[in-house]
Design a protein around this motif. Structure first.
Motif, PDB file in Angstrom:
ATOM      1  N   THR A  44      14.451  -2.205   6.966  1.00 46.61           N
ATOM      2  CA  THR A  44      13.512  -1.146   6.571  1.00 46.61           C
ATOM      3  C   THR A  44      12.222  -1.248   7.374  1.00 46.61           C
ATOM      4  OG1 THR A  44      12.804  -2.607   4.786  1.00 46.61           O
ATOM      5  CG2 THR A  44      14.369  -0.882   4.227  1.00 46.61           C
ATOM      6  N   GLN A  45      11.533  -0.129   7.494  1.00 47.99           N
ATOM      7  CA  GLN A  45      10.198  -0.125   8.114  1.00 47.99           C
ATOM      8  C   GLN A  45       9.372   0.967   7.461  1.00 47.99           C
ATOM      9  OE1 GLN A  45       7.425  -1.507   9.498  1.00 47.99           O
ATOM     10  NE2 GLN A  45       8.757  -2.228  11.138  1.00 47.99           N
ATOM     11  N   GLN A  46       8.215   0.602   6.923  1.00 50.12           N
ATOM     12  CA  GLN A  46       7.393   1.552   6.189  1.00 50.12           C
ATOM     13  C   GLN A  46       6.449   2.322   7.113  1.00 50.12           C
ATOM     14  OE1 GLN A  46       7.154  -1.772   5.901  1.00 50.12           O
ATOM     15  NE2 GLN A  46       5.033  -2.373   6.193  1.00 50.12           N
ATOM     16  N   MET A  47       6.235   3.573   6.750  1.00 46.48           N
ATOM     17  CA  MET A  47       5.198   4.404   7.380  1.00 46.48           C
ATOM     18  C   MET A  47       4.107   4.611   6.349  1.00 46.48           C
ATOM     19  SD  MET A  47       5.545   8.223   9.007  1.00 46.48           S
ATOM     20  CE  MET A  47       4.160   9.009   9.842  1.00 46.48           C
ATOM     21  N   PRO A  48       2.937   4.034   6.558  1.00 40.69           N
ATOM     22  CA  PRO A  48       1.899   4.112   5.532  1.00 40.69           C
ATOM     23  C   PRO A  48       1.363   5.525   5.336  1.00 40.69           C
ATOM     24  CG  PRO A  48       1.042   3.090   7.519  1.00 40.69           C
ATOM     25  CD  PRO A  48       2.506   3.254   7.728  1.00 40.69           C
ATOM     26  N   ALA A  49       0.944   5.801   4.129  1.00 39.63           N
ATOM     27  CA  ALA A  49       0.284   7.069   3.824  1.00 39.63           C
ATOM     28  C   ALA A  49      -1.130   7.038   4.355  1.00 39.63           C
ATOM     29  CB  ALA A  49       0.300   7.314   2.321  1.00 39.63           C
ATOM     30  N   VAL A  90       9.070  -3.647  -0.443  1.00 44.05           N
ATOM     31  CA  VAL A  90       8.173  -3.025  -1.417  1.00 44.05           C
ATOM     32  C   VAL A  90       7.984  -1.560  -1.040  1.00 44.05           C
ATOM     33  CG1 VAL A  90       5.929  -3.133  -2.548  1.00 44.05           C
ATOM     34  CG2 VAL A  90       6.973  -5.232  -1.660  1.00 44.05           C
ATOM     35  N   CYS A  91       8.338  -0.656  -1.950  1.00 46.81           N
ATOM     36  CA  CYS A  91       8.127   0.773  -1.712  1.00 46.81           C
ATOM     37  C   CYS A  91       7.254   1.334  -2.834  1.00 46.81           C
ATOM     38  CB  CYS A  91       9.457   1.507  -1.592  1.00 46.81           C
ATOM     39  SG  CYS A  91      10.502   1.453  -3.053  1.00 46.81           S
ATOM     40  N   ASN A  92       7.009   2.616  -2.808  1.00 46.17           N
ATOM     41  CA  ASN A  92       6.142   3.240  -3.812  1.00 46.17           C
ATOM     42  C   ASN A  92       6.752   3.074  -5.208  1.00 46.17           C
ATOM     43  OD1 ASN A  92       4.539   4.074  -1.682  1.00 46.17           O
ATOM     44  ND2 ASN A  92       5.333   6.172  -1.673  1.00 46.17           N
ATOM     45  N   GLY A  93       6.128   2.247  -6.019  1.00 46.06           N
ATOM     46  CA  GLY A  93       6.557   2.114  -7.400  1.00 46.06           C
ATOM     47  C   GLY A  93       7.703   1.165  -7.660  1.00 46.06           C
ATOM     48  N   ALA A  94       8.213   0.497  -6.625  1.00 47.69           N
ATOM     49  CA  ALA A  94       9.378  -0.366  -6.836  1.00 47.69           C
ATOM     50  C   ALA A  94       9.435  -1.481  -5.803  1.00 47.69           C
ATOM     51  CB  ALA A  94      10.671   0.446  -6.781  1.00 47.69           C
ATOM     52  N   GLU A 118      10.527   7.151  -2.799  1.00 44.65           N
ATOM     53  CA  GLU A 118       9.762   7.722  -1.690  1.00 44.65           C
ATOM     54  C   GLU A 118      10.740   8.305  -0.672  1.00 44.65           C
ATOM     55  OE1 GLU A 118       8.650   4.371   1.495  1.00 44.65           O
ATOM     56  OE2 GLU A 118       7.884   3.888  -0.506  1.00 44.65           O
ATOM     57  N   PRO A 119      10.270   9.192   0.207  1.00 43.11           N
ATOM     58  CA  PRO A 119      11.161   9.768   1.226  1.00 43.11           C
ATOM     59  C   PRO A 119      11.719   8.686   2.152  1.00 43.11           C
ATOM     60  CG  PRO A 119       9.141  11.053   1.035  1.00 43.11           C
ATOM     61  CD  PRO A 119       8.924   9.801   0.238  1.00 43.11           C
ATOM     62  N   VAL A 120      12.975   8.878   2.550  1.00 48.04           N
ATOM     63  CA  VAL A 120      13.645   7.980   3.475  1.00 48.04           C
ATOM     64  C   VAL A 120      14.208   8.797   4.630  1.00 48.04           C
ATOM     65  CG1 VAL A 120      15.516   6.307   3.804  1.00 48.04           C
ATOM     66  CG2 VAL A 120      14.248   6.350   1.645  1.00 48.04           C
ATOM     67  N   VAL A 121      13.990   8.300   5.848  1.00 45.80           N
ATOM     68  CA  VAL A 121      14.577   8.903   7.043  1.00 45.80           C
ATOM     69  C   VAL A 121      15.533   7.893   7.662  1.00 45.80           C
ATOM     70  CG1 VAL A 121      14.139   9.701   9.399  1.00 45.80           C
ATOM     71  CG2 VAL A 121      12.631  10.423   7.533  1.00 45.80           C
ATOM     72  N   ALA A 124       0.842  -1.187   0.000  1.00 48.20           N
ATOM     73  CA  ALA A 124       0.000   0.000   0.000  1.00 48.20           C
ATOM     74  C   ALA A 124       0.888   1.252   0.000  1.00 48.20           C
ATOM     75  CB  ALA A 124      -0.924  -0.008   1.220  1.00 48.20           C
ATOM     76  N   PRO A 125       0.355   2.405  -0.379  1.00 50.18           N
ATOM     77  CA  PRO A 125       1.194   3.610  -0.458  1.00 50.18           C
ATOM     78  C   PRO A 125       1.859   3.965   0.873  1.00 50.18           C
ATOM     79  CG  PRO A 125      -0.883   3.951  -1.604  1.00 50.18           C
ATOM     80  CD  PRO A 125      -1.010   2.645  -0.893  1.00 50.18           C
ATOM     81  N   HIS A 126       3.106   4.435   0.773  1.00 50.89           N
ATOM     82  CA  HIS A 126       3.887   4.834   1.944  1.00 50.89           C
ATOM     83  C   HIS A 126       4.013   6.344   2.021  1.00 50.89           C
ATOM     84  CE1 HIS A 126       6.373   0.819   1.723  1.00 50.89           C
ATOM     85  NE2 HIS A 126       5.073   0.611   1.897  1.00 50.89           N
ATOM     86  N   GLN A 127       4.096   6.845   3.250  1.00 50.31           N
ATOM     87  CA  GLN A 127       4.487   8.237   3.459  1.00 50.31           C
ATOM     88  C   GLN A 127       6.001   8.362   3.419  1.00 50.31           C
ATOM     89  OE1 GLN A 127       2.519  10.126   6.731  1.00 50.31           O
ATOM     90  NE2 GLN A 127       4.091  11.691   6.982  1.00 50.31           N
ATOM     91  N   ARG A 128       6.679   7.369   4.014  1.00 48.79           N
ATOM     92  CA  ARG A 128       8.144   7.358   4.022  1.00 48.79           C
ATOM     93  C   ARG A 128       8.622   5.997   4.500  1.00 48.79           C
ATOM     94  NH1 ARG A 128       7.179  11.045   8.511  1.00 48.79           N
ATOM     95  NH2 ARG A 128       7.948  12.806   7.289  1.00 48.79           N
ATOM     96  N   THR A 129       9.933   5.807   4.389  1.00 47.08           N
ATOM     97  CA  THR A 129      10.608   4.622   4.916  1.00 47.08           C
ATOM     98  C   THR A 129      11.561   5.063   6.020  1.00 47.08           C
ATOM     99  OG1 THR A 129      10.516   3.367   2.850  1.00 47.08           O
ATOM    100  CG2 THR A 129      12.253   2.772   4.400  1.00 47.08           C
ATOM    101  N   PHE A 130      11.590   4.289   7.106  1.00 51.18           N
ATOM    102  CA  PHE A 130      12.576   4.512   8.164  1.00 51.18           C
ATOM    103  C   PHE A 130      13.664   3.447   8.093  1.00 51.18           C
ATOM    104  CE2 PHE A 130       8.981   6.795  10.116  1.00 51.18           C
ATOM    105  CZ  PHE A 130       9.618   7.984  10.455  1.00 51.18           C
TER     106      PHE A 130
END
Length: 356
Positions: free
Chosen positions: A350-355, A299-303, A77-80, A37-43
């Motif tokens: 990695t750890q995703q933050m969902p949109a 899995v990230c946004n688009g890739a 997608e943004p990465v922190v 699902a869409p992410h706001q960012r990856t940590f």
């Protein structure tokens, strides 16, 4: 230092819990959405502790690998990157300008395990469902890493919903549609959840993830630091659909091979569609402790960010399988051999933050 060596470093007791041993279940309206699902960012987390990464040359290689992963994801997608302020300059030398650094101190790189588990409520609500990281059962120092989820929740202004469990998100796989799967060895274990039955652990996991059903297989106790996390073996790619890697010629004397075959049979018996890809054979690193997992992708946004191991045949098979399971996404493959030598992979880091 190898992750499978299960060394017990000084100070490993860390924080037993930030919220007490029992805790409370995450509110049922929250759930963990699918990773795709869409992410706001990856940590991600910066590996820096010299007790954990004692060899300076290999520590440098590990940091470069983490930077390579972060840089690849940042194209989509943004990465922190989480790191103590005093470690930012060293990290910035390897990271692209697109990767943001936050001042949250770290020891090791495994953000899947010590980072926050984000949950949504379908109404723009976001919270952190908290499973307390305890260094894979007090096997490794985690004074900093044991606080990361709570510190991130505080920085983001999100509620922290304690589950009453100790463990790691890498030890449970979820499809975002109500189903979980896990190895018992990573959860029903005195080093994480003493005194809790499998049924009680299952109840708390289902609540923490907002899921309805769970599939267990035995796993392997005491042979690696994670007690055999399932995310290096099998991954949900959609409702009722699993991608997993298995050796072409399994050795039943190897406890990991035997447990992997058992997990495969359990998943098939549960009615899931299981697509199997082979483990690499002709790989760059031949060490027995090396984790050569195609399943440990992100899995990230688009890739899809995945590993390649130098086996041209199986690398191509894995790439084709990922393209089949994630149509329309770019498949980006990286050499992440240092992570395999440490016992993990890209998903572990990695750890995703969902949109929302």
């Amino acid at each position: 230092m190898r992750r499978r060596e299960m060394i017990l470093t000084s100070g490993a007791a860390g924080l037993t819990s930030l919220f007490g041993a029992a805790g409370g279940a995450a509110e049922s309206r929250f759930y963990v959405p699918p990773e795709e699902a869409p992410h706001q960012r990856t940590f991600m987390q910066w590996p820096i502790n010299r007790q954990v990464h004692s060899d300076p040359v290999f520590r440098e290689m590990t940091q470069q690998t983490i930077a390579d992963i972060a840089n690849a994801i940042s194209a989509f997608e943004p990465v922190v990157m989480l790191a103590a302020k005093e470690d930012h300059s060293g990290a910035q030398a390897k990271l692209s300008d697109a990767v943001e650094l936050w001042d949250i101190p770290t020891e090791d790189l495994w953000c899947r395990d010590s980072g926050p588990i984000f949950v949504v409520d379908g109404q723009d609500g976001l919270a952190v469902s908290h499973i307390q990281f305890n260094g894979w059962g007090e096997k490794q120092i985690h004074r900093r890493d044991g606080q990361i989820a709570a510190r991130l929740a505080e920085r983001l202004g999100l509620s922290l919903l304690p589950s009453g469990l100790r463990g790691e998100a890498g030890g449970v796989e979820q499809d975002g549609h109500g189903l979980l799967m896990a190895h018992e060895s990573s959860w029903v274990n005195e080093n994480r959840n003493p005194g809790l039955s499998r049924d009680e652990i299952e109840r708390r996991l289902l609540s923490a993830y907002g899921a309805e059903r769970m599939i267990w297989s035995e796993g392997v106790w005491g042979e690696d630091i994670t007690d055999y996390h399932i995310d290096s073996l099998a991954r949900f790619t959609g409702p009722g659909r699993v991608l997993m890697n298995l050796p072409d010629a399994p050795d039943l004397r190897d406890p990991f091979h035997a447990a992997a075959l058992d997990t495969h049979d359990v998943l098939v018996a549960a009615g899931l569609e299981v697509d199997v890809i082979p483990e690499p054979y002709d790989r760059r690193v031949q060490s027995l402790d090396f984790v050569a997992s195609y399943a440990n992708y992100y899995v990230c946004n688009g890739a899809v960010i995945a590993a390649e191991f130098g086996d041209r045949e199986t690398d191509a098979i894995a790439r084709a399988a990922l393209a089949k399971h994630y149509p329309g996404r770019e498949i980006v493959t990286l050499n992440v051999d240092p992570l395999g030598e440490l016992g993990g992979g890209i998903h572990c880091a990695t750890q995703q933050m969902p949109a929302v």
